[in-house]
Motif scaffolding. Sequence first.
Motif, PDB file in Angstrom:
ATOM      1  N   SER A 134       1.968  49.232 -15.879  1.00  0.00           N
ATOM      2  CA  SER A 134       3.177  48.940 -16.296  1.00  0.00           C
ATOM      3  C   SER A 134       3.151  49.654 -17.759  1.00  0.00           C
ATOM      4  O   SER A 134       2.275  50.337 -18.323  1.00  0.00           O
ATOM      5  N   PHE A 135       4.306  49.565 -18.154  1.00  0.00           N
ATOM      6  CA  PHE A 135       4.492  49.752 -20.056  1.00  0.00           C
ATOM      7  C   PHE A 135       3.479  48.636 -20.562  1.00  0.00           C
ATOM      8  O   PHE A 135       3.884  47.582 -20.281  1.00  0.00           O
ATOM      9  N   THR A 140       0.985  43.447 -23.566  1.00  0.00           N
ATOM     10  CA  THR A 140       0.923  43.119 -24.605  1.00  0.00           C
ATOM     11  C   THR A 140       1.092  41.907 -25.414  1.00  0.00           C
ATOM     12  O   THR A 140       0.742  41.546 -26.033  1.00  0.00           O
ATOM     13  N   ALA A 141       2.828  41.070 -24.363  1.00  0.00           N
ATOM     14  CA  ALA A 141       3.603  40.347 -24.729  1.00  0.00           C
ATOM     15  C   ALA A 141       2.571  39.505 -24.238  1.00  0.00           C
ATOM     16  O   ALA A 141       2.080  38.116 -25.164  1.00  0.00           O
ATOM     17  N   ILE A 148      -4.687  35.814 -22.888  1.00  0.00           N
ATOM     18  CA  ILE A 148      -6.326  37.374 -22.516  1.00  0.00           C
ATOM     19  C   ILE A 148      -5.542  37.393 -21.172  1.00  0.00           C
ATOM     20  O   ILE A 148      -4.788  36.900 -20.234  1.00  0.00           O
ATOM     21  N   PRO A 149      -4.782  38.748 -21.138  1.00  0.00           N
ATOM     22  CA  PRO A 149      -4.077  39.694 -20.066  1.00  0.00           C
ATOM     23  C   PRO A 149      -5.311  39.849 -19.158  1.00  0.00           C
ATOM     24  O   PRO A 149      -6.488  40.538 -19.582  1.00  0.00           O
ATOM     25  N   VAL A 150      -5.265  39.717 -17.697  1.00  0.00           N
ATOM     26  CA  VAL A 150      -6.390  40.569 -16.772  1.00  0.00           C
ATOM     27  C   VAL A 150      -5.676  40.908 -16.067  1.00  0.00           C
ATOM     28  O   VAL A 150      -5.032  40.873 -15.383  1.00  0.00           O
ATOM     29  N   ARG A 374      -2.777  56.833 -21.363  1.00  0.00           N
ATOM     30  CA  ARG A 374      -3.346  55.714 -20.805  1.00  0.00           C
ATOM     31  C   ARG A 374      -3.212  54.670 -20.079  1.00  0.00           C
ATOM     32  O   ARG A 374      -2.196  54.550 -20.359  1.00  0.00           O
ATOM     33  N   MET A 375      -3.381  54.256 -18.526  1.00  0.00           N
ATOM     34  CA  MET A 375      -2.893  53.268 -18.375  1.00  0.00           C
ATOM     35  C   MET A 375      -3.195  51.648 -19.346  1.00  0.00           C
ATOM     36  O   MET A 375      -4.104  51.833 -20.267  1.00  0.00           O
ATOM     37  N   MET A 376      -2.462  50.779 -18.805  1.00  0.00           N
ATOM     38  CA  MET A 376      -2.507  49.975 -20.227  1.00  0.00           C
ATOM     39  C   MET A 376      -4.224  48.925 -19.867  1.00  0.00           C
ATOM     40  O   MET A 376      -4.654  48.792 -21.384  1.00  0.00           O
TER      41      MET A 376
END
Length: 449
Positions: A134-135, A140-141, A148-150, A374-376
């Motif tokens: 994704s963007f 980062t939101a 914590i993004p997983v 780069r992907m996220m």
Amino acid sequence: MKTKDSKDAASLRGAQQGPVRTEPFHSSCYVSGQEEALLLECLRSHQWSSFKGGTEGLDIDKVLVMPSREAAEYGPLDNRFLGGKYVRAFERDFAACMDVDFAVSANSATSALIMALGAFNLEPGDEVIVPCMSFNATATAVLAYNCIPVFAEVKANTYCLDPADLEKKISGRTKAVLVVHLGGACADMTSIVEVARRHGLKILEDCAQAPGVKFQGQPVGTFGDAGVFSLTETKNITCGEGGVLVTRCPDIAAKARLIRNHGEGVTRDQWSDGQLANVIGMNFRLTELQAAVAIPQLQSLEERNEVRRRNTSYLIDRLRKHPCLIPPETEPGGDYVCFMLKWRYVQGDLPLTRDEVVAGLQAQGIPIIKGYGRMMHENLIFTRKIAYGRQGFPFIAPWFDEKRVRYGSGTQPVSEDLNKQFIWFKYVNHPNTQDDMDDVVRAFDKVLV
Ligand SMILES: Cc1ncc(COP(=O)(O)O)c(C=O)c1O
């Protein structure tokens, strides 16, 4: 050697016969109706942002849960915690378009994502599952409230979150899933909602690239607890910058409205800690000027989406003769309003690599691109765990075992392989026509002979 020869051959074909296209394609940012008139009217009203941080005699508890339809009935300066005349009219129209009670506009989709995550009452260290493709703002939101993004894999045919991998990534700390309807495709909301509800997760839909897209007849953004749309310049409709959160839940609307508008200033002594949590008021307000442009843009959404559908199917159909180009698929019952057309290029025995095909198409005047640099999950903010300060916060914190979550190349192999095959083309928007699409077809035919 073979690579260099074939690259030379590809650009030679362009150079010898001249490029297929010398004119730029049309951008998706254009006036569709009343934008000029409303903008001028707004300029002359001398009320360019009517927001106020207080409620001026209105009961804050009532204002916060007021449906967008009702909020729009107040006079221009009579309900300013929720904005002025144009903002509230735009929110009324957006809510109606999505068939929900609440639309809460913001100055970007990034802000709207932050508002939604704050309104979910997440705690620092809570995990939010995010598709790795994704963007950046989608991931980062999540950091804004120290969550914590997983990352999870996407499906190889739609490039949207894979429900099976979502389920694998759920831990005792997972509190929410952030689904992305990427590139104007629908994620498999039947399976995702089922998995999320079974595990008690909140669902946020990132529809920045999918306004007006429907899954089984229902608008995306309305399956989960909240949905978010973008009005930035590259999107299907735009007012330069902007975003909108939609929800059916009064509590989420209330907290989103507080976060948007310096909400700590209007809190009441009797509010519970749960009501106060995450109300660290920002200024995420959309201006009246932007809303004046967004209103007619929204009116043209379906017409614009229809052009995208038409140009996209034309392009996909005309290029089916090249079996090396695999177009995206849609979920059963899913709509596809292409935001960015993403083929996979499968080289097989063909002489040209993906990068050579892209270079060849660019030499033909077609602004084709390769996919994510780069992907996220490969971004340094995650791989080096450098977000707030230099000590690794919030990945390294007393309440969080940082080794639990892995980032970086190699951790999402399915999605990484897809990204290596991507060839993207974005100008399927109005006012580009079938003639413009024919240029794209001719360029592919020349390069892929
Ligand atoms: C999928 C996705 N999410 C979020 C955003 C952020 O939107 P904005 O630029 O309005 O903050 C974008 C694009 O800009 C996007 O494509």
